[in-house]
Design a protein around this motif. Structure first.
Motif, mmCIF file in Angstrom:
data_model
loop_
_atom_site.group_PDB
_atom_site.id
_atom_site.type_symbol
_atom_site.label_atom_id
_atom_site.label_comp_id
_atom_site.label_asym_id
_atom_site.label_seq_id
_atom_site.Cartn_x
_atom_site.Cartn_y
_atom_site.Cartn_z
ATOM 1 N N TRP A 4 -8.124 -9.263 8.886
ATOM 2 C CA TRP A 4 -6.797 -9.761 8.176
ATOM 3 C C TRP A 4 -7.616 -10.384 7.017
ATOM 4 O O TRP A 4 -8.028 -11.410 6.889
ATOM 5 C CB TRP A 4 -6.190 -10.625 9.284
ATOM 6 C CG TRP A 4 -4.861 -11.130 8.510
ATOM 7 C CD1 TRP A 4 -4.557 -12.547 8.081
ATOM 8 C CD2 TRP A 4 -3.616 -10.364 8.498
ATOM 9 N NE1 TRP A 4 -3.464 -12.672 7.616
ATOM 10 C CE2 TRP A 4 -2.681 -11.336 7.776
ATOM 11 C CE3 TRP A 4 -3.122 -9.060 8.764
ATOM 12 C CZ2 TRP A 4 -1.435 -11.254 7.488
ATOM 13 C CZ3 TRP A 4 -1.882 -9.052 8.495
ATOM 14 C CH2 TRP A 4 -0.989 -10.042 8.021
ATOM 15 N N HIS A 6 -5.184 -11.546 4.460
ATOM 16 C CA HIS A 6 -3.996 -12.540 3.668
ATOM 17 C C HIS A 6 -4.142 -13.952 3.876
ATOM 18 O O HIS A 6 -4.156 -14.193 4.968
ATOM 19 C CB HIS A 6 -2.865 -11.930 4.135
ATOM 20 C CG HIS A 6 -2.550 -10.383 3.427
ATOM 21 N ND1 HIS A 6 -2.261 -10.025 2.437
ATOM 22 C CD2 HIS A 6 -2.557 -9.275 4.221
ATOM 23 C CE1 HIS A 6 -2.253 -8.644 2.152
ATOM 24 N NE2 HIS A 6 -2.669 -8.117 3.682
ATOM 25 N N PHE A 15 1.045 -5.255 1.672
ATOM 26 C CA PHE A 15 0.198 -4.811 3.015
ATOM 27 C C PHE A 15 -0.235 -3.395 2.845
ATOM 28 O O PHE A 15 0.542 -2.578 2.186
ATOM 29 C CB PHE A 15 1.682 -4.969 4.038
ATOM 30 C CG PHE A 15 1.645 -6.262 4.677
ATOM 31 C CD1 PHE A 15 1.494 -7.634 4.013
ATOM 32 C CD2 PHE A 15 1.973 -6.452 6.112
ATOM 33 C CE1 PHE A 15 1.500 -8.649 4.708
ATOM 34 C CE2 PHE A 15 2.061 -7.541 6.735
ATOM 35 C CZ PHE A 15 1.824 -8.783 5.848
ATOM 36 N N ASP A 19 -2.727 -3.281 7.958
ATOM 37 C CA ASP A 19 -1.908 -4.844 7.971
ATOM 38 C C ASP A 19 -0.696 -4.621 8.803
ATOM 39 O O ASP A 19 -0.585 -5.263 9.889
ATOM 40 C CB ASP A 19 -1.360 -5.350 6.561
ATOM 41 C CG ASP A 19 -2.569 -5.641 5.692
ATOM 42 O OD1 ASP A 19 -3.915 -6.179 6.132
ATOM 43 O OD2 ASP A 19 -2.456 -5.614 4.649
ATOM 44 N N THR A 22 -1.942 -4.086 12.294
ATOM 45 C CA THR A 22 -2.270 -5.183 12.886
ATOM 46 C C THR A 22 -1.225 -6.148 13.449
ATOM 47 O O THR A 22 -1.064 -6.459 14.854
ATOM 48 C CB THR A 22 -3.330 -6.068 12.060
ATOM 49 O OG1 THR A 22 -4.289 -5.409 11.718
ATOM 50 C CG2 THR A 22 -3.861 -7.523 12.418
#
Ligand code: CP
Length: 344
Positions: A4, A6, A15, A19, A22
């Motif tokens: 991840w 971000h 995204f 993403d 996830t």
């Protein structure tokens, strides 16, 4: 869980498919936690989540605050009407004040597009470690709503494996006031990333032709599109053309508070042409789910009978799915542990 990257969550345009996967996988795990008894995980113990809502909210704010508590975070709320904004304090100084009190995550809603992103940039520049989560900004973006809609649709199509792949090739019809809808914009990024083909349906005053090209370029300030191959977007003006063959119907609230011109003849006329009822749904040719982000104008976007029918109307299911989605986002932005269940 894949990597991840971000620091903030501001716009689903940023995204990748990984993403979305996830967030959905983590939310699905949070969703399967028991709904009674000890419902808290210690994952965010010692963290502070602050909700800065400068615009009204029922669902998003309560859901983020509940999600934070379910992860054992401390929660702090802010109420603009009784705050020092009325004494002239700026938005950014208000945010800095909460960061000085130890906020690890700021969930920000504002009527102006770009406010959460501007806060995130300013706080990054001054070296703060706080994460900013967009709780809805103007007409721009509502990422957690787009994600909870995605989970709701994925669970409808693939109840045991609700991943983005469940959306590939599905035809999703989005009906109504696209022009004023940050929810529609977030859904366009999310649904096309998962390979869904979106049909937008509404009158030209609420759905300008330009929306057909909405995902063809990343938004200003973003260098590239992280999704290699997106689903399509098509505009049709009549429900009779949009609904046959649809796999799901997403309706949008008529945002009369944001309409400063006469964009509608009347609510009755709108309902006659674009309102969704059981009878209208028969045009789809099979049972399909109906979504609405809420709040609903009952009898306008949806008939009352359809709104009260949980066999096809997923409005309450969307609200339920909002909690695990927001737990996933808070966890990904603020937790130290690589897995929320290791310390449980
Ligand atoms: N869907 C949504 O954002 O609802 P609230 O305005 O009640 O948060």
């Amino acid at each position: 869980m894949s990597r991840w990257s971000h620091r903030h969550v501001l716009d689903l345009a940023a995204f990748s498919l990984a993403d979305f996967t996830t967030v959905l996988e983590l939310a699905q795990r949070f969703r399967s936690l028991p709904t009674s008894g000890a419902r808290r995980l210690p994952a965010l113990q010692g963290r502070l989540v602050t909700s800065l809502f400068f615009e009204p909210s029922t669902r998003t704010r309560s859901s983020f605050e509940l999600a934070a508590r379910r992860l054992s975070a401390d929660v702090q709320s802010f109420s603009p009407a009784s705050s020092s904004l009325s004494k002239g304090e700026s938005l950014l100084d208000t945010a800095r004040t909460y960061v000085a009190m130890g906020a690890d995550v700021l969930v920000v809603r504002h009527a102006c597009a770009g406010v959460p992103a501007a806060m995130a940039r300013a706080l990054d520049r001054s070296g703060e470690r706080v994460a900013v989560l967009n709780g809805g900004d103007g007409l721009h973006s509502h990422p957690s709503q787009g994600l909870l809609d995605l989970l709701t649709l994925a669970r409808w199509f693939e109840p045991t494996a609700p991943t983005p792949a469940a959306l590939a090739g599905k035809r999703i019809v989005i009906v109504g006031d696209v022009l004023h809808s940050r929810v529609a914009r977030s859904n366009l990024w999310a649904l096309t990333a998962c390979g869904a083909d979106v049909v937008l349906c509404g009158p030209a005053t609420l759905l300008p032709d330009g929306f057909a090209a909405f995902v063809q370029a990343p938004p200003p300030g973003q260098a590239h599109d992280p999704v290699e191959c997106r689903g399509t977007i098509r505009i049709v003006r009549q429900l009779e053309e949009a609904l046959p063959g649809a796999d799901a119907v997403m309706t949008l609230r008529l945002q009369q508070e944001r309409m400063h011109q006469h964009l509608l003849t009347s609510l009755d006329t709108y309902h006659r042409h674009y309102g969704i009822s059981h009878q209208r749904l028969e045009l789809c040719g099979k049972p399909v789910p109906v979504l609405h982000p809420g709040p609903v104008n009952r009898g306008v976007e949806l008939s009352g009978a359809l709104l009260d029918d949980p066999s096809c109307c997923l409005v309450e299911e969307q609200v339920r799915n909002g909690i695990p989605i927001r737990m996933a986002l808070l966890y990904l932005l603020a937790a130290a542990e690589p897995d929320p269940f290791t310390a449980a």
